[in-house]
Write an enzyme that holds these catalytic residues in place. Structure first.
Site, mmCIF file in Angstrom:
data_model
loop_
_atom_site.group_PDB
_atom_site.id
_atom_site.type_symbol
_atom_site.label_atom_id
_atom_site.label_comp_id
_atom_site.label_asym_id
_atom_site.label_seq_id
_atom_site.Cartn_x
_atom_site.Cartn_y
_atom_site.Cartn_z
ATOM 1 N N ARG A 31 -8.991 1.504 9.349
ATOM 2 C CA ARG A 31 -8.665 0.116 9.684
ATOM 3 C C ARG A 31 -9.754 -0.536 10.522
ATOM 4 N NH1 ARG A 31 -2.684 0.846 9.246
ATOM 5 N NH2 ARG A 31 -1.653 -1.143 9.438
ATOM 6 N N ARG A 70 -0.261 -8.978 13.827
ATOM 7 C CA ARG A 70 -0.802 -7.954 12.913
ATOM 8 C C ARG A 70 -1.767 -8.571 11.907
ATOM 9 N NH1 ARG A 70 4.289 -5.219 10.475
ATOM 10 N NH2 ARG A 70 2.895 -3.676 9.590
ATOM 11 N N ARG A 103 11.322 -6.589 4.249
ATOM 12 C CA ARG A 103 11.028 -5.157 4.169
ATOM 13 C C ARG A 103 12.069 -4.327 4.922
ATOM 14 N NH1 ARG A 103 5.182 -2.516 5.086
ATOM 15 N NH2 ARG A 103 5.395 -3.010 7.291
ATOM 16 N N ARG A 155 11.673 -2.403 10.620
ATOM 17 C CA ARG A 155 10.635 -1.975 11.563
ATOM 18 C C ARG A 155 10.491 -3.005 12.671
ATOM 19 N NH1 ARG A 155 5.339 0.009 8.303
ATOM 20 N NH2 ARG A 155 4.391 -0.976 10.121
ATOM 21 N N LYS A 165 0.830 -1.221 0.000
ATOM 22 C CA LYS A 165 0.000 0.000 0.000
ATOM 23 C C LYS A 165 0.855 1.257 0.000
ATOM 24 C CE LYS A 165 -2.143 -0.750 3.959
ATOM 25 N NZ LYS A 165 -1.616 -2.043 4.443
HETATM 26 P P1 AMP Z 1 1.289 0.729 9.149
HETATM 27 O O1 AMP Z 1 2.532 1.497 8.893
HETATM 28 O O2 AMP Z 1 0.120 1.253 8.349
HETATM 29 O O3 AMP Z 1 1.460 -0.763 8.997
HETATM 30 O O4 AMP Z 1 0.905 0.986 10.691
HETATM 31 C C1 AMP Z 1 1.766 0.602 11.741
HETATM 32 C C2 AMP Z 1 0.989 0.445 13.043
HETATM 33 O O5 AMP Z 1 0.397 1.715 13.398
HETATM 34 C C3 AMP Z 1 -0.192 -0.514 12.981
HETATM 35 O O6 AMP Z 1 0.189 -1.863 13.186
HETATM 36 C C4 AMP Z 1 -1.073 0.027 14.108
HETATM 37 O O7 AMP Z 1 -0.568 -0.346 15.388
HETATM 38 C C5 AMP Z 1 -0.888 1.535 13.959
HETATM 39 N N1 AMP Z 1 -1.891 2.113 13.025
HETATM 40 C C6 AMP Z 1 -1.664 2.671 11.806
HETATM 41 N N2 AMP Z 1 -2.793 3.084 11.238
HETATM 42 C C7 AMP Z 1 -3.783 2.777 12.109
HETATM 43 C C8 AMP Z 1 -5.204 2.922 12.087
HETATM 44 N N3 AMP Z 1 -5.854 3.475 11.050
HETATM 45 N N4 AMP Z 1 -5.906 2.495 13.181
HETATM 46 C C9 AMP Z 1 -5.279 1.953 14.250
HETATM 47 N N5 AMP Z 1 -3.957 1.759 14.331
HETATM 48 C C10 AMP Z 1 -3.204 2.167 13.269
#
Ligand code: AMP
Length: 210
Positions: A88, A167, A123, A156, A13
């Site tokens: 989400r 996740r 990654r 990460r 994404k």
């Molecule tokens: P991402 O980089 O999008 O994979 O986000 C990393 C982490 O941030 C996720 O595993 C969640 O813990 C938190 N996070 C990001 N976006 C959201 C969202 N829209 N709602 C809740 N937690 C989020």
């Protein structure tokens, strides 16, 4: 055009959003990137979000809805935006509607759990500018430093195998229902993630008719 990039963690994404936002000259808004920045800067929001992020669960809806509300109010979002990693949960999708935001298309990037585990293990992220790479599918020149800014690449914390498992569970339980929410509204276009970034981009552009 207001676009949502939807899909499991590691489907691509963020990488696709970075490419498409340049083509369309609109900003990408990533709640994950905003939260990582807050954690790095040890802001109150970052300190509150840290443990949820590190364990692979979601940060509370009100926190991310607040981030999105503030960001979408800025001038550069007037001509459109890409949302990466938001909404989400169905509550977040409903909050977006309640803000009066009209979504044109949801690009759903489909990838099996097996593929996700493989992708997240390779990654890498730039520790400074946040650009994302993959050792095999989207390598940098030396796979050690960022092609854009030269800073060191990092892994990460939440890409560790045990966190990835959690996740994915969170994704299936809490995030997948969001797809049904937008499918009912007739907004979803699905594409299967491809081995190469360019091939995935071709399918995304085709789905967006750009
Ligand atoms: P991402 O980089 O999008 O994979 O986000 C990393 C982490 O941030 C996720 O595993 C969640 O813990 C938190 N996070 C990001 N976006 C959201 C969202 N829209 N709602 C809740 N937690 C989020």
């Amino acid at each position: 055009m207001n676009i949502i990039f939807f899909g499991p963690p590691g489907a691509g994404k963020g990488t696709q959003a970075e490419i498409i936002c340049t083509c369309l000259n609109i900003p990408t808004i990533s709640t994950g990137a905003a939260l990582r920045e807050a954690v790095k800067n040890e802001t109150p929001m970052g300190l509150a979000a840290k443990s949820a992020m590190e364990s692979g669960s979601l940060v509370p809806d009100e926190v991310v809805i607040g981030i999105i509300r503030d960001r979408l109010a800025q001038d550069d979002c007037k001509n459109g935006y890409i949302l990466d990693g938001f909404p989400r949960t169905v509550a977040q999708a409903e909050a977006l509607d309640a803000m009066g935001q009209k979504i044109d298309t949801v690009i759903s990037i489909v990838a099996s759990d097996e593929k996700i585990v493989e992708r997240l293990s390779g990654r890498r992220l730039c520790g400074v500018c946040g650009a994302s790479y993959h050792l095999v599918y989207n390598p940098t020149k030396d796979n050690k430093t960022c092609d854009k800014c030269g800073a060191d690449l990092i892994i990460r914390k939440d890409d560790a195998p045990e966190v990835v498992k959690s996740r994915l569970e969170t994704y299936h339980a809490e995030t997948e229902p969001v797809l049904a929410y937008y499918t009912e509204k007739g907004l979803v276009k699905s594409i299967e993630t491809q081995e190469g970034v360019e091939e995935t981009t071709r399918l995304v552009k085709q789905a967006l008719c750009i």
